[in-house]
Motif scaffolding. Structure first.
Motif, mmCIF file in Angstrom:
data_model
loop_
_atom_site.group_PDB
_atom_site.id
_atom_site.type_symbol
_atom_site.label_atom_id
_atom_site.label_comp_id
_atom_site.label_asym_id
_atom_site.label_seq_id
_atom_site.Cartn_x
_atom_site.Cartn_y
_atom_site.Cartn_z
ATOM 1 N N LEU A 192 -6.044 -11.520 12.955
ATOM 2 C CA LEU A 192 -5.155 -12.092 11.959
ATOM 3 C C LEU A 192 -3.838 -11.317 11.936
ATOM 4 O O LEU A 192 -3.854 -10.088 11.819
ATOM 5 C CB LEU A 192 -5.788 -12.020 10.568
ATOM 6 C CG LEU A 192 -6.934 -12.987 10.270
ATOM 7 C CD1 LEU A 192 -7.626 -12.587 8.971
ATOM 8 C CD2 LEU A 192 -6.402 -14.409 10.170
ATOM 9 N N PRO A 193 -2.692 -12.008 12.042
ATOM 10 C CA PRO A 193 -1.407 -11.316 11.900
ATOM 11 C C PRO A 193 -1.307 -10.662 10.528
ATOM 12 O O PRO A 193 -1.729 -11.239 9.523
ATOM 13 C CB PRO A 193 -0.380 -12.437 12.046
ATOM 14 C CG PRO A 193 -1.103 -13.550 12.722
ATOM 15 C CD PRO A 193 -2.532 -13.450 12.291
ATOM 16 N N CYS A 194 -0.747 -9.460 10.475
ATOM 17 C CA CYS A 194 -0.746 -8.696 9.228
ATOM 18 C C CYS A 194 0.605 -8.018 9.022
ATOM 19 O O CYS A 194 1.171 -7.441 9.960
ATOM 20 C CB CYS A 194 -1.850 -7.638 9.279
ATOM 21 S SG CYS A 194 -1.921 -6.537 7.851
ATOM 22 N N THR A 195 1.108 -8.089 7.797
ATOM 23 C CA THR A 195 2.325 -7.383 7.394
ATOM 24 C C THR A 195 2.005 -6.532 6.178
ATOM 25 O O THR A 195 1.404 -7.020 5.215
ATOM 26 C CB THR A 195 3.455 -8.363 7.045
ATOM 27 O OG1 THR A 195 3.738 -9.191 8.183
ATOM 28 C CG2 THR A 195 4.724 -7.612 6.655
ATOM 29 N N VAL A 196 2.401 -5.259 6.222
ATOM 30 C CA VAL A 196 2.128 -4.337 5.120
ATOM 31 C C VAL A 196 3.447 -3.810 4.558
ATOM 32 O O VAL A 196 4.285 -3.294 5.299
ATOM 33 C CB VAL A 196 1.256 -3.149 5.570
ATOM 34 C CG1 VAL A 196 0.913 -2.261 4.371
ATOM 35 C CG2 VAL A 196 -0.021 -3.631 6.244
ATOM 36 N N TYR A 197 3.616 -3.940 3.244
ATOM 37 C CA TYR A 197 4.788 -3.424 2.547
ATOM 38 C C TYR A 197 4.444 -2.058 1.962
ATOM 39 O O TYR A 197 3.443 -1.915 1.260
ATOM 40 C CB TYR A 197 5.201 -4.391 1.435
ATOM 41 C CG TYR A 197 5.722 -5.711 1.959
ATOM 42 C CD1 TYR A 197 7.091 -5.947 2.078
ATOM 43 C CD2 TYR A 197 4.843 -6.709 2.355
ATOM 44 C CE1 TYR A 197 7.569 -7.150 2.581
ATOM 45 C CE2 TYR A 197 5.311 -7.922 2.856
ATOM 46 C CZ TYR A 197 6.678 -8.133 2.959
ATOM 47 O OH TYR A 197 7.139 -9.318 3.466
ATOM 48 N N SER A 250 0.825 -1.198 0.000
ATOM 49 C CA SER A 250 0.000 0.000 0.000
ATOM 50 C C SER A 250 0.857 1.245 0.000
ATOM 51 O O SER A 250 1.996 1.233 0.486
ATOM 52 C CB SER A 250 -0.888 -0.001 1.252
ATOM 53 O OG SER A 250 -1.597 1.204 1.397
ATOM 54 N N SER A 251 0.297 2.328 -0.534
ATOM 55 C CA SER A 251 0.914 3.646 -0.367
ATOM 56 C C SER A 251 0.397 4.321 0.894
ATOM 57 O O SER A 251 0.810 5.425 1.224
ATOM 58 C CB SER A 251 0.618 4.528 -1.583
ATOM 59 O OG SER A 251 -0.778 4.702 -1.727
ATOM 60 N N GLY A 252 -0.512 3.646 1.603
ATOM 61 C CA GLY A 252 -0.979 4.200 2.870
ATOM 62 C C GLY A 252 -2.367 3.780 3.291
ATOM 63 O O GLY A 252 -2.554 3.012 4.226
ATOM 64 N N ASN A 253 -3.395 4.259 2.590
ATOM 65 C CA ASN A 253 -4.761 4.062 3.058
ATOM 66 C C ASN A 253 -5.219 2.608 3.024
ATOM 67 O O ASN A 253 -5.884 2.136 3.950
ATOM 68 C CB ASN A 253 -5.731 4.916 2.236
ATOM 69 C CG ASN A 253 -5.683 6.372 2.639
ATOM 70 O OD1 ASN A 253 -5.306 6.699 3.754
ATOM 71 N ND2 ASN A 253 -6.056 7.251 1.728
ATOM 72 N N ALA A 254 -4.894 1.878 1.957
ATOM 73 C CA ALA A 254 -5.280 0.474 1.909
ATOM 74 C C ALA A 254 -4.578 -0.300 3.022
ATOM 75 O O ALA A 254 -5.169 -1.185 3.650
ATOM 76 C CB ALA A 254 -4.950 -0.133 0.552
ATOM 77 N N GLY A 255 -3.319 0.030 3.285
ATOM 78 C CA GLY A 255 -2.580 -0.639 4.346
ATOM 79 C C GLY A 255 -3.169 -0.393 5.719
ATOM 80 O O GLY A 255 -3.259 -1.315 6.541
ATOM 81 N N THR A 256 -3.595 0.848 5.976
ATOM 82 C CA THR A 256 -4.194 1.126 7.283
ATOM 83 C C THR A 256 -5.525 0.403 7.427
ATOM 84 O O THR A 256 -5.863 -0.098 8.501
ATOM 85 C CB THR A 256 -4.400 2.636 7.487
ATOM 86 O OG1 THR A 256 -5.271 3.149 6.481
ATOM 87 C CG2 THR A 256 -3.086 3.385 7.418
ATOM 88 N N MET A 265 -0.970 2.202 10.863
ATOM 89 C CA MET A 265 -0.797 0.761 10.631
ATOM 90 C C MET A 265 -0.212 0.064 11.851
ATOM 91 O O MET A 265 -0.708 -0.985 12.297
ATOM 92 C CB MET A 265 0.124 0.531 9.425
ATOM 93 C CG MET A 265 -0.450 0.928 8.091
ATOM 94 S SD MET A 265 0.778 0.650 6.777
ATOM 95 C CE MET A 265 0.374 1.981 5.661
ATOM 96 N N THR A 266 0.870 0.624 12.393
ATOM 97 C CA THR A 266 1.518 -0.012 13.535
ATOM 98 C C THR A 266 0.627 0.016 14.773
ATOM 99 O O THR A 266 0.652 -0.909 15.583
ATOM 100 C CB THR A 266 2.869 0.657 13.830
ATOM 101 O OG1 THR A 266 2.670 2.061 14.027
ATOM 102 C CG2 THR A 266 3.829 0.457 12.679
ATOM 103 N N ALA A 267 -0.179 1.070 14.904
ATOM 104 C CA ALA A 267 -1.103 1.129 16.041
ATOM 105 C C ALA A 267 -2.097 -0.021 16.008
ATOM 106 O O ALA A 267 -2.509 -0.530 17.060
ATOM 107 C CB ALA A 267 -1.841 2.466 16.045
ATOM 108 N N HIS A 268 -2.470 -0.464 14.805
ATOM 109 C CA HIS A 268 -3.389 -1.598 14.672
ATOM 110 C C HIS A 268 -2.683 -2.944 14.821
ATOM 111 O O HIS A 268 -3.333 -3.987 14.725
ATOM 112 C CB HIS A 268 -4.089 -1.541 13.311
ATOM 113 C CG HIS A 268 -5.074 -0.417 13.177
ATOM 114 N ND1 HIS A 268 -6.071 -0.189 14.097
ATOM 115 C CD2 HIS A 268 -5.212 0.545 12.215
ATOM 116 C CE1 HIS A 268 -6.783 0.867 13.713
ATOM 117 N NE2 HIS A 268 -6.287 1.322 12.591
#
Length: 379
Positions: free
Chosen positions: A137-142, A120-126, A155-158
């Motif tokens: 569910l464990p989640c990793t965002v690039y 994501s560039s941001g919004n989809a990742g959040t 993202m990290t807060a979630h």
């Protein structure tokens, strides 16, 4: 529980079984579509339903979600005579991406995924991070290296693990694809390749249709990078028209930033696919800075079939539109103001389909305000 529909590749017809964690065509590695042709419920039957996008259950490929945060049902406000804005920044994670993210997270949960990967560039990742947190569910965002710090913080807060990738949006996507390919138990929650995301974003138009009393505006103006909102809108329009619930299809006006406008360039050339794509230039509209959208052919065809067109906006026009909306009480992020930036610069009479509304009739156009200004600050 209703069985999930199969996926298929629109390029070569390859089918992918519904219970698979596959996220792309196994033959051509292209994005997938869903073998799903729903019939929307009549307007009068929606009264009393849950006040979220899940009220349109007949149109969604899965129902009775366990991960909902009440997403959807965002308000409409008038910006000027005949132009309305839909406030999709009033979502649980402050962007329209919640519409697709909740569907992907619910799908991952039902497929018993071990973990979720996204880029994501941001919004989809959040949004993916939030709904994965909801689903445990464990989640990793690039993410690309220039991603807004506020979005990274969200993202990290979630609870998501954030992996910053050197390079642009496409570099982040490649990194996520490689990670997903090397982990058979992972669910790649790609808002570009996975068609379930589009069936979430299409609820934007189903809400417009309901709130406008069973009508749609003459024009739907949509920002386009990967095209997830535009393609979702096209799905919803087709569903409503096929069901006889609207008697005409609105034109789709796709907006890109002049700094990154591969689709607008292809449109000007009369092409069916990308033409001579060049590297992206810096832009404040990071959410649509996509030089090679994977669904380019589908996006161009959807705009053409609707009788619509492409518009581009400059960085200065984005800045001025953001300030203008703020002066009206609406603080919207830089990507989210691009549609209003486009309409502010064009005299209504200079565009097809545009007219001045009179007597409370159908609005000429609706623009989405896709993300909150707190995510990116001022341009």
């Amino acid at each position: 529980m209703t069985p999930l529909p199969d996926c298929f590749c629109p390029a070569d017809g390859t089918r992918v079984a519904s219970g698979s964690l596959a996220w792309c065509c196994p033959v051509c590695r292209g994005p997938l579509d869903l073998d799903f042709a729903p019939t929307p419920a009549p307007l009068k039957s929606l009264a009393g339903r849950v006040n979220s996008l899940w009220r349109y259950a007949e149109t969604l490929p899965l129902a009775t979600p366990a991960v909902s945060l009440g997403e959807g049902r965002t308000p409409l406000v008038e910006l000027t005579n005949g132009v309305l804005a839909k406030l999709d920044f009033l979502m649980p994670t402050l962007s329209f991406k919640d519409r697709g993210a909740v569907v992907l997270a619910e799908l991952a949960r039902r497929l018993d995924a071990r973990r979720v990967l996204a880029d994501s560039s941001g919004n989809a990742g959040t949004a993916i991070a939030a709904y994965c947190a909801r689903a445990s569910l464990p989640c990793t965002v690039y993410v690309p290296e220039r991603t807004s710090p506020k979005k990274l913080e969200q993202m990290t807060a979630h609870g998501a693990r954030v992996r910053t990738v050197e390079g642009d949006r496409e570099a982040a996507a490649r990194a996520a694809c490689e990670a997903a390919s090397g982990d058979p138990g992972a669910f790649y929650a790609s808002h570009v390749f996975n068609p379930y995301f589009l069936h979430g974003t299409k609820t934007y138009v189903h809400e417009l249709w309901e709130d406008l009393g069973g009508r749609l505006p003459d024009v739907l103006v949509v920002p386009v990078g990967n095209g997830t909102l535009l393609l979702g809108a096209a799905l919803a329009v087709a569903e409503l028209y096929t069901a006889g619930l609207i008697d005409r299809r609105p034109a789709l006006y796709a907006v890109q930033t002049a700094a990154v406008a591969p689709l607008a360039h292809a449109w000007e050339e009369g092409a069916d696919d990308l033409v001579g794509v060049t590297p992206a230039a810096p832009t404040a509209a990071e959410g649509i800075a996509v030089p090679r959208p994977a669904r380019a052919r589908q996006i161009l065809r959807a705009v053409r079939d609707s009788g619509g067109t492409f518009l581009t906006v400059t960085e200065d026009q984005i800045r001025q539109a953001q300030l203008d909306l703020a002066s009206r009480g609406l603080f919207v992020e830089t990507t989210g103001v691009t549609c209003w930036a486009a309409l502010r610069e064009v005299a209504p009479g200079a565009l097809p389909h545009f007219r001045t509304r009179s007597g409370g009739g159908t609005p000429t156009a609706v623009v989405p305000l896709c993300g909150a200004g707190l995510k990116s600050g001022l341009a």
